[in-house]
Design a protein around this motif. Structure first.
Motif, PDB file in Angstrom:
ATOM      1  N   GLY A 119      -3.574  -1.780 -13.043  1.00 14.46           N
ATOM      2  CA  GLY A 119      -2.778  -0.676 -13.589  1.00 14.46           C
ATOM      3  C   GLY A 119      -1.293  -0.895 -13.394  1.00 14.46           C
ATOM      4  N   ARG A 120      -0.522   0.118 -13.747  1.00 14.11           N
ATOM      5  CA  ARG A 120       0.927   0.019 -13.579  1.00 14.11           C
ATOM      6  C   ARG A 120       1.300   0.064 -12.102  1.00 14.11           C
ATOM      7  N   ALA A 121       0.524   0.795 -11.316  1.00 10.42           N
ATOM      8  CA  ALA A 121       0.778   0.866  -9.878  1.00 10.42           C
ATOM      9  C   ALA A 121      -0.167  -0.072  -9.149  1.00 10.42           C
ATOM     10  N   ALA A 122       0.311  -0.625  -8.056  1.00  9.24           N
ATOM     11  CA  ALA A 122      -0.530  -1.472  -7.213  1.00  9.24           C
ATOM     12  C   ALA A 122      -1.264  -0.566  -6.235  1.00  9.24           C
ATOM     13  N   THR A 123      -2.563  -0.472  -6.369  1.00  8.66           N
ATOM     14  CA  THR A 123      -3.347   0.434  -5.521  1.00  8.66           C
ATOM     15  C   THR A 123      -4.335  -0.362  -4.676  1.00  8.66           C
ATOM     16  N   LEU A 124      -4.748   0.227  -3.594  1.00  9.83           N
ATOM     17  CA  LEU A 124      -5.696  -0.416  -2.700  1.00  9.83           C
ATOM     18  C   LEU A 124      -7.108  -0.345  -3.278  1.00  9.83           C
ATOM     19  N   THR A 125      -7.818  -1.420  -3.132  1.00 13.24           N
ATOM     20  CA  THR A 125      -9.252  -1.373  -3.408  1.00 13.24           C
ATOM     21  C   THR A 125      -9.941  -0.707  -2.219  1.00 13.24           C
ATOM     22  N   THR A 126     -11.228  -0.502  -2.326  1.00 13.82           N
ATOM     23  CA  THR A 126     -11.962   0.068  -1.197  1.00 13.82           C
ATOM     24  C   THR A 126     -11.848  -0.835   0.024  1.00 13.82           C
ATOM     25  N   ALA A 127     -11.963  -2.137  -0.196  1.00 15.57           N
ATOM     26  CA  ALA A 127     -11.795  -3.084   0.906  1.00 15.57           C
ATOM     27  C   ALA A 127     -10.366  -3.055   1.447  1.00 15.57           C
ATOM     28  N   GLY A 128      -9.394  -2.903   0.535  1.00 13.79           N
ATOM     29  CA  GLY A 128      -7.997  -2.853   0.952  1.00 13.79           C
ATOM     30  C   GLY A 128      -7.703  -1.641   1.819  1.00 13.79           C
ATOM     31  N   ALA A 129      -8.294  -0.481   1.442  1.00 11.63           N
ATOM     32  CA  ALA A 129      -8.077   0.732   2.232  1.00 11.63           C
ATOM     33  C   ALA A 129      -8.619   0.566   3.646  1.00 11.63           C
ATOM     34  N   ALA A 130      -9.779  -0.102   3.754  1.00  6.23           N
ATOM     35  CA  ALA A 130     -10.354  -0.348   5.076  1.00  6.23           C
ATOM     36  C   ALA A 130      -9.495  -1.341   5.862  1.00  6.23           C
ATOM     37  N   ALA A 165       0.833  -1.204   0.000  1.00  2.73           N
ATOM     38  CA  ALA A 165       0.000   0.000   0.000  1.00  2.73           C
ATOM     39  C   ALA A 165       0.869   1.256   0.000  1.00  2.73           C
ATOM     40  N   GLU A 166       1.963   1.255   0.749  1.00  4.32           N
ATOM     41  CA  GLU A 166       2.803   2.448   0.863  1.00  4.32           C
ATOM     42  C   GLU A 166       3.757   2.601  -0.320  1.00  4.32           C
TER      43      GLU A 166
END
Length: 317
Positions: free
Chosen positions: A52-63, A13-14
């Motif tokens: 995508g090219r970057a690994a981003t958090l899903t809504t569930a991941g952010a929680a 995530a970071e």
């Protein structure tokens, strides 16, 4: 679910990148990816958007990340709490004390710590103040009772226990004995007996001499204030002592306040600004032994100074 999976999730995530996250946690990229997929299966939903090219958090991941950080913080706090208990059970402390200066309140503090925490090993040694300060700075000494002239050393905690002027002490048949005060210039014709460089009293004396341009004849040095007083009592020189040391020898010596040496000589306990559990316990017992309030308590300044002076049996060195 494992703690390492939470750590890997936070790293991705970071870093927003599996490769950088893997470098950060020091395992392979495939290992990070496999562990996060296992976590996603256990939680029943995708935590990382890999499209995508970057690994981003899903809504569930952010929680999930919010709770992952809280969980790791709780584990770290638990480890610190256990370490503190172990430190109080099996700790080891090296305590330094300025040579020749007997302050019974320090001994009371060490005795109280030993009674409360018998598993803490205590080593006590003597040295001059400069070397004691260096020992605390480098970590070889945990706590030290030192003579001080001026503010405490930077980067250390300090607990002042005595602060008093220096005096010239002479036998009662000395030419200066009829006076109550003298200047450094008045001492010039006479040999001086004093503590060695690196002690609080000597530092105050040397600084005063430098400021006034005086060049004393330092005939004799000794590391113990009592020895300085005994040498002066035998007519071997003018002793430079603290007020309390001279007062304890008033039967044989007359104390003359040195007018142009206004900087007080003091005694203080010093320790690292980041003490461990055993050292924190010793500091607490030291405050109690010297009759000093905890940092959060309101102190009566004058009363505290009187208590400090009364507990020091040999003054400041």
């Amino acid at each position: 679910m494992e703690l390492r999976q939470l750590e890997y999730l936070i790293a991705v995530a970071e870093e927003a990148n599996f490769t950088r996250a893997a470098e950060r946690v020091r395992i392979s990229q495939s290992g990070v990816s496999a562990q996060i997929r296992q976590l996603e299966r256990e939680l029943g939903g995708a935590l990382i958007d890999r499209s995508g090219r970057a690994a981003t958090l899903t809504t569930a991941g952010a929680a999930a990340v919010v709770h992952a950080r809280a969980a790791l913080a709780s584990v770290a706090a638990m480890r610190r709490a256990v370490d503190d208990v172990h430190g109080l059970i099996r700790g080891r402390l090296t305590v330094g004390m300025v040579t020749g200066c007997t302050v019974t309140s320090l001994f009371d503090a060490l005795a109280a710590l030993h009674a409360a925490r018998p598993g803490i090993e205590i080593t006590l040694f003597e040295d001059n103040s400069d070397r004691l300060v260096d020992g605390v700075r480098t970590g070889s000494t945990d706590l030290a009772l030192v003579g001080m002239a001026g503010p405490p050393p930077a980067g250390m905690e300090a607990l002042p226990v005595v602060s008093e002027r220096i005096v010239a002490a002479v036998p009662r048949d000395h030419p200066l004995a009829g006076r109550r005060r003298v200047s450094l210039a008045d001492l010039a014709p006479y040999p001086v007996v004093c503590l060695p460089a690196g002690t609080g009293i000597r530092t105050v004396f040397d600084r005063a001499c430098a400021a006034s341009g005086a060049r004393p004849d330092i005939a004799l040095e000794a590391s113990a204030p009592g020895a300085i007083a005994d040498l002066a009592a035998r007519g071997l020189g003018v002793a430079i002592l603290s007020e309390s040391i001279a007062a304890a020898r008033r039967e044989h010596l007359r104390a003359l306040l040195i007018e142009d040496a206004a900087l007080p000589a003091g005694l203080a306990l010093i320790w690292s600004a980041a003490p461990g559990p055993a050292l924190r316990e010793l500091v607490r017992h030291s405050r109690e032994a010297f009759g000093l309030p905890a940092p959060s308590a309101l102190a009566d300044g004058a009363g505290a100074r009187r208590r400090r002076a009364s507990r020091a049996t040999a003054g400041s060195a």
